[in-house]
Design an enzyme around this catalytic site. Sequence first.
Site, PDB file in Angstrom:
ATOM      1  N   GLU A  48      -5.533   2.669   0.743  1.00  0.00           N
ATOM      2  CA  GLU A  48      -4.288   2.081   0.688  1.00  0.00           C
ATOM      3  C   GLU A  48      -3.594   1.965   2.295  1.00  0.00           C
ATOM      4  OE1 GLU A  48      -2.639   1.663  -1.982  1.00  0.00           O
ATOM      5  OE2 GLU A  48      -4.176   2.395  -3.241  1.00  0.00           O
ATOM      6  N   GLY A  49      -2.832   0.738   2.418  1.00  0.00           N
ATOM      7  CA  GLY A  49      -2.257   0.636   3.811  1.00  0.00           C
ATOM      8  C   GLY A  49      -3.114  -0.526   4.207  1.00  0.00           C
ATOM      9  N   CYS A  50      -3.957  -1.187   3.521  1.00  0.00           N
ATOM     10  CA  CYS A  50      -4.600  -2.334   4.044  1.00  0.00           C
ATOM     11  C   CYS A  50      -4.031  -3.688   3.211  1.00  0.00           C
ATOM     12  CB  CYS A  50      -6.186  -2.239   3.871  1.00  0.00           C
ATOM     13  SG  CYS A  50      -6.995  -0.981   4.595  1.00  0.00           S
ATOM     14  N   ALA A  51      -3.923  -4.835   4.033  1.00  0.00           N
ATOM     15  CA  ALA A  51      -3.479  -5.961   3.452  1.00  0.00           C
ATOM     16  C   ALA A  51      -4.470  -6.507   2.458  1.00  0.00           C
ATOM     17  CB  ALA A  51      -3.061  -7.066   4.412  1.00  0.00           C
ATOM     18  N   SER A  52      -5.630  -6.197   2.839  1.00  0.00           N
ATOM     19  CA  SER A  52      -6.951  -6.757   2.023  1.00  0.00           C
ATOM     20  C   SER A  52      -7.250  -5.546   1.072  1.00  0.00           C
ATOM     21  CB  SER A  52      -7.895  -7.182   2.526  1.00  0.00           C
ATOM     22  OG  SER A  52      -7.679  -8.277   3.446  1.00  0.00           O
TER      23      SER A  52
END
Length: 142
Positions: A48-52
């Site tokens: 979690e916390g990734c744009a991808s």
Amino acid sequence: MASEAFEDIAETFEFLDDWEDRYRHVIELGREMPPLAEALKVPATKVEGCASQVWLVPRIEGEGPEARFCFDGDSDAMIVRGLIAILRALYCGLTLREVLEVDAQAELARLGLDQHLSSQRSNGVRAMIGRIRALAEQAVAA
């Protein structure tokens, strides 16, 4: 503290003069990394916390703080796959204790990544590092 594989990447980055060449090299590192099996791309392995979309799956050999750490990973974005490959080079083969001692931000700064990634990508890298540290902490506690 970095692994030999990471030192090789750092040497290559020193040789490459401009960021475009470095960017292409990061993408190539991602292409060379084996894909993660679709069965492992589940909510429990998603970062979690990734744009991808990013998935990390730990592989730990041994027990306790001296167990050896590695992980497999994948992303739906080529540049992020390359960043995962760089993190694999940084962490794989270290003991769990060493994983927790790595100053990943300082090591990645040697590559100039801190200056050339978008804020979203930088946040994603921090999220991946956080997940790697959490996986090592969980393994030490087990």
